[in-house]
Write a protein that holds these residues in place. Structure first.
Motif, PDB file in Angstrom:
ATOM      1  N   ILE A   1      -3.559   7.593  -2.051  1.00 23.52           N
ATOM      2  CA  ILE A   1      -4.329   7.365  -1.092  1.00 23.52           C
ATOM      3  C   ILE A   1      -3.528   7.282   0.369  1.00 23.52           C
ATOM      4  CG2 ILE A   1      -3.905   4.967  -1.030  1.00 23.52           C
ATOM      5  CD1 ILE A   1      -6.995   4.433  -0.566  1.00 23.52           C
ATOM      6  N   THR A   2      -2.444   7.405   0.339  1.00 26.96           N
ATOM      7  CA  THR A   2      -1.386   7.590   1.430  1.00 26.96           C
ATOM      8  C   THR A   2      -0.517   8.548   0.975  1.00 26.96           C
ATOM      9  OG1 THR A   2       0.074   6.028   1.430  1.00 26.96           O
ATOM     10  CG2 THR A   2      -1.691   5.054   2.435  1.00 26.96           C
ATOM     11  N   SER A   3       0.388   8.964   1.944  1.00 20.98           N
ATOM     12  CA  SER A   3       1.331   9.864   1.642  1.00 20.98           C
ATOM     13  C   SER A   3       2.462   9.227   0.748  1.00 20.98           C
ATOM     14  CB  SER A   3       2.053  10.338   2.558  1.00 20.98           C
ATOM     15  OG  SER A   3       2.687   9.381   3.473  1.00 20.98           O
ATOM     16  N   ALA A   4       2.462   7.935   0.799  1.00 19.28           N
ATOM     17  CA  ALA A   4       3.531   7.060  -0.176  1.00 19.28           C
ATOM     18  C   ALA A   4       2.865   6.320  -1.438  1.00 19.28           C
ATOM     19  CB  ALA A   4       4.331   6.335   0.722  1.00 19.28           C
ATOM     20  N   TRP A   5       1.657   6.012  -1.074  1.00 17.82           N
ATOM     21  CA  TRP A   5       1.049   4.997  -2.080  1.00 17.82           C
ATOM     22  C   TRP A   5       0.103   5.534  -2.658  1.00 17.82           C
ATOM     23  CZ3 TRP A   5       0.994   0.089   1.546  1.00 17.82           C
ATOM     24  CH2 TRP A   5       2.227  -0.408   1.409  1.00 17.82           C
ATOM     25  N   THR A   6      -0.172   5.164  -4.098  1.00 17.61           N
ATOM     26  CA  THR A   6      -1.484   5.454  -4.779  1.00 17.61           C
ATOM     27  C   THR A   6      -2.260   4.139  -4.512  1.00 17.61           C
ATOM     28  OG1 THR A   6      -0.874   4.059  -6.606  1.00 17.61           O
ATOM     29  CG2 THR A   6      -0.273   6.562  -6.707  1.00 17.61           C
ATOM     30  N   LEU A   7      -3.581   4.257  -4.937  1.00 20.38           N
ATOM     31  CA  LEU A   7      -4.544   3.332  -4.610  1.00 20.38           C
ATOM     32  C   LEU A   7      -4.012   2.065  -5.187  1.00 20.38           C
ATOM     33  CD1 LEU A   7      -7.535   2.498  -3.753  1.00 20.38           C
ATOM     34  CD2 LEU A   7      -8.331   2.981  -5.954  1.00 20.38           C
ATOM     35  N   LYS A   8      -3.397   2.156  -6.528  1.00 23.45           N
ATOM     36  CA  LYS A   8      -2.925   0.898  -7.167  1.00 23.45           C
ATOM     37  C   LYS A   8      -1.817   0.194  -6.357  1.00 23.45           C
ATOM     38  CE  LYS A   8      -0.536   0.822 -11.286  1.00 23.45           C
ATOM     39  NZ  LYS A   8       0.578  -0.316 -11.531  1.00 23.45           N
ATOM     40  N   ASP A   9      -0.974   1.145  -5.840  1.00 26.68           N
ATOM     41  CA  ASP A   9       0.050   0.594  -4.775  1.00 26.68           C
ATOM     42  C   ASP A   9      -0.645  -0.150  -3.686  1.00 26.68           C
ATOM     43  OD1 ASP A   9       2.052   1.926  -6.552  1.00 26.68           O
ATOM     44  OD2 ASP A   9       2.112   3.676  -5.263  1.00 26.68           O
ATOM     45  N   LEU A  10      -1.557   0.569  -3.093  1.00 20.75           N
ATOM     46  CA  LEU A  10      -2.321  -0.031  -2.007  1.00 20.75           C
ATOM     47  C   LEU A  10      -2.688  -1.608  -2.292  1.00 20.75           C
ATOM     48  CD1 LEU A  10      -3.015   0.028   0.946  1.00 20.75           C
ATOM     49  CD2 LEU A  10      -5.175   1.093   0.069  1.00 20.75           C
ATOM     50  N   VAL A  11      -3.507  -1.675  -3.588  1.00 17.74           N
ATOM     51  CA  VAL A  11      -3.863  -2.876  -3.872  1.00 17.74           C
ATOM     52  C   VAL A  11      -2.861  -3.881  -4.262  1.00 17.74           C
ATOM     53  CG1 VAL A  11      -5.269  -4.093  -5.946  1.00 17.74           C
ATOM     54  CG2 VAL A  11      -5.942  -1.830  -4.830  1.00 17.74           C
ATOM     55  N   ALA A  12      -1.547  -3.383  -4.678  1.00 16.54           N
ATOM     56  CA  ALA A  12      -0.576  -4.080  -4.912  1.00 16.54           C
ATOM     57  C   ALA A  12       0.111  -4.855  -3.603  1.00 16.54           C
ATOM     58  CB  ALA A  12       0.647  -3.447  -5.509  1.00 16.54           C
ATOM     59  N   HIS A  13      -0.017  -3.770  -2.390  1.00 16.85           N
ATOM     60  CA  HIS A  13       0.532  -4.243  -1.287  1.00 16.85           C
ATOM     61  C   HIS A  13      -0.575  -5.398  -0.534  1.00 16.85           C
ATOM     62  CE1 HIS A  13       1.108  -4.040   3.197  1.00 16.85           C
ATOM     63  NE2 HIS A  13      -0.105  -3.537   3.344  1.00 16.85           N
ATOM     64  N   ILE A  14      -1.729  -5.107  -0.721  1.00 20.03           N
ATOM     65  CA  ILE A  14      -2.382  -6.201  -0.153  1.00 20.03           C
ATOM     66  C   ILE A  14      -2.524  -7.428  -1.046  1.00 20.03           C
ATOM     67  CG2 ILE A  14      -5.020  -6.747  -0.175  1.00 20.03           C
ATOM     68  CD1 ILE A  14      -5.686  -3.624  -0.071  1.00 20.03           C
ATOM     69  N   THR A  15      -2.046  -7.417  -2.286  1.00 20.59           N
ATOM     70  CA  THR A  15      -2.101  -8.605  -3.127  1.00 20.59           C
ATOM     71  C   THR A  15      -0.879  -9.315  -2.738  1.00 20.59           C
ATOM     72  OG1 THR A  15      -3.293  -7.567  -4.760  1.00 20.59           O
ATOM     73  CG2 THR A  15      -1.879  -9.556  -5.498  1.00 20.59           C
ATOM     74  N   SER A  16       0.326  -8.603  -2.189  1.00 26.52           N
ATOM     75  CA  SER A  16       1.588  -8.866  -2.312  1.00 26.52           C
ATOM     76  C   SER A  16       1.452  -9.951  -0.853  1.00 26.52           C
ATOM     77  CB  SER A  16       2.659  -8.048  -2.019  1.00 26.52           C
ATOM     78  OG  SER A  16       2.354  -7.242  -1.008  1.00 26.52           O
TER      79      SER A  16
END
Lengths: 198, 228
Positions: B74-89
């Motif tokens: 979803i970004t150059s570095a993160w998948t959608l799951k990574d982004l959700v992990a970021h929001i959760t963190s």
């Protein structure tokens, strides 16, 4: 139905939204117009849909939250339809969240919902309401309906679409319609029973 | 069938209740109370903001089957799951800081922001990495639980506790010794704004994906190889 705000009637919000989107009015000026447009409706929701002692604060909460959001409002294409009322929908959803907050806070304080109800309407007040407002349907509905049923009734009376009500309550449009009909039928039965007693 | 006369009565009563002239609403168009409450929003406002954010997540999950996009970038570095992990963190971190602050604790660590990039780049990377093995469903469940816990905290605290100024662990100027001064109320609003920002971005991304078609999506992330 008589006088119900038609689903297709032009929304009073659109001229304000468009003027703001084009930068013709400031955030505060547009807000003030929405405030004038909907203050009485929000106040009505709070009077009917919340405990009386919370009504003023809930009314304020709704507008404070809306102001904060309005300052960074995103003008989405689906909000541009002539009959769309995104602001009224937002206010309605916010009203429900706010009521839930007060309910949860009161539950913490009194532990049991029964105690909350006992505090909110004293026996004296109850007698007064019975005496003065026996025939007032909204007042009877307020006491008879569940929180969800009141939410649906107030939304319907305010002209919020069934789709919006369904989305807000996380149920289907058919369920909204079913609950609404059932609750009005129950209200009718209740009023008839009380009239026959008196 | 609905009793029309009863419904008409209800409408008449509603009309008279909300009629601006009779309700006195037109006499009271002063909304200056809003500015007084913007800096120190009371608990019920914070609760409603948290509830709305949870509702926006529910709506997103109803609208989009996130699982099927989970491994898409979803970004150059993160998948959608990574982004959700970021929001959760961040949800975990902010809830934890709010709880610690409510107990009068101070913070023996800092989250320094990278000066060239908005946000604490390094902290974000590490926290996403920590959640690498969680599924999207587990992340979303954790995220929701954090909001529920924060709602409970908000309703539990007094207004004074919500608005007392304290030092938190974030160091927006990049210097770990100079940390952000704010209130628990502001932490709650920060959490909501952060999630709404990313929710918006996910919606925009999904709308773009639908416009251009799934074949134009960035590639899936290759599956992780288990170490031998």
């Amino acid at each position: 139905m008589r006088d119900e705000i038609s689903k297709n009637s032009p929304s009073p919000e659109q001229p304000i939204l468009r003027a703001r989107a084009r930068g013709e009015v400031s955030c505060d000026v547009a807000f003030e117009e929405f405030y004038a447009l909907y203050i009485s409706i929000v106040r009505g929701w709070a009077i009917i849909g919340a405990r009386r002692e919370d009504a003023d604060d809930i009314c304020q909460d709704v507008w404070i939250i809306f102001y904060r959001r309005w300052c960074s409002w995103r003008f989405l294409p689906e909000m541009e339809a002539d009959d769309a009322r995104p602001i009224l929908s937002f206010l309605y959803r916010t009203f429900r969240f706010s009521v839930e907050g007060y309910r949860r806070k009161a539950l913490r304080k009194y532990e049991l919902l029964d105690d909350v109800e006992a505090v909110s309407v004293s026996p004296v007040e109850e007698q007064l309401i019975r005496g003065i407002e026996l025939n007032r349907c909204l007042e009877v509905a307020r006491k008879l309906f569940s929180a969800d049923e009141i939410d649906i009734l107030l939304a319907k009376l305010s002209g919020i679409s069934a789709r919006e009500i369904a989305a807000t309550l996380a149920i289907t449009e058919a369920a909204v319609d079913h609950r609404f009909r059932n609750s009005v039928a129950r209200l009718q039965k209740h009023i008839r029973a009380r009239k026959s007693v008196t | 069938m609905i009793d029309m006369s009863l419904y008409n009565n209800l409408q008449d009563e509603w009309k008279s209740l909300t009629d601006s002239d009779s309700s006195g609403a037109m006499d009271d168009l002063d909304w200056s109370f809003i500015h007084d409450q913007l800096r120190t929003p009371r608990a019920s406002i914070l609760f409603a903001e948290l509830e709305e954010t949870r509702e926006l997540w529910r709506e997103l999950l109803d609208m989009i089957e996130l699982e099927s996009y989970s491994e898409r970038f979803i970004t150059s570095a993160w998948t959608l799951k990574d982004l959700v992990a970021h929001i959760t963190s961040w949800a975990v971190e902010l809830r934890s800081q709010a709880e610690a602050a409510a107990q009068g604790q101070s913070f023996d660590y800092a989250i320094p922001y990278a000066l060239s990039i908005v946000g604490p780049n390094e902290w974000n990377r590490i926290e996403v990495e920590k959640r690498r093995n969680l599924s999207l469903a587990e992340l979303l469940q954790e995220l929701n639980q954090q909001s529920v816990n924060l709602e409970d905290l908000v309703l539990e605290l007094s207004e004074e506790e919500l608005h007392a100024e304290r030092r938190f662990a974030m160091a927006p100027n990049g210097d770990p010794s100079t940390r952000w001064k704010g209130t628990i109320g502001q932490i709650v609003l920060m959490k909501c704004s952060h999630e709404r920002y990313h929710l918006d971005r996910i919606r925009q991304w999904h709308a773009a994906v639908r416009r251009i078609g799934p074949n134009s999506l960035p590639p899936r992330k290759p599956p992780l190889r288990k170490p031998k």
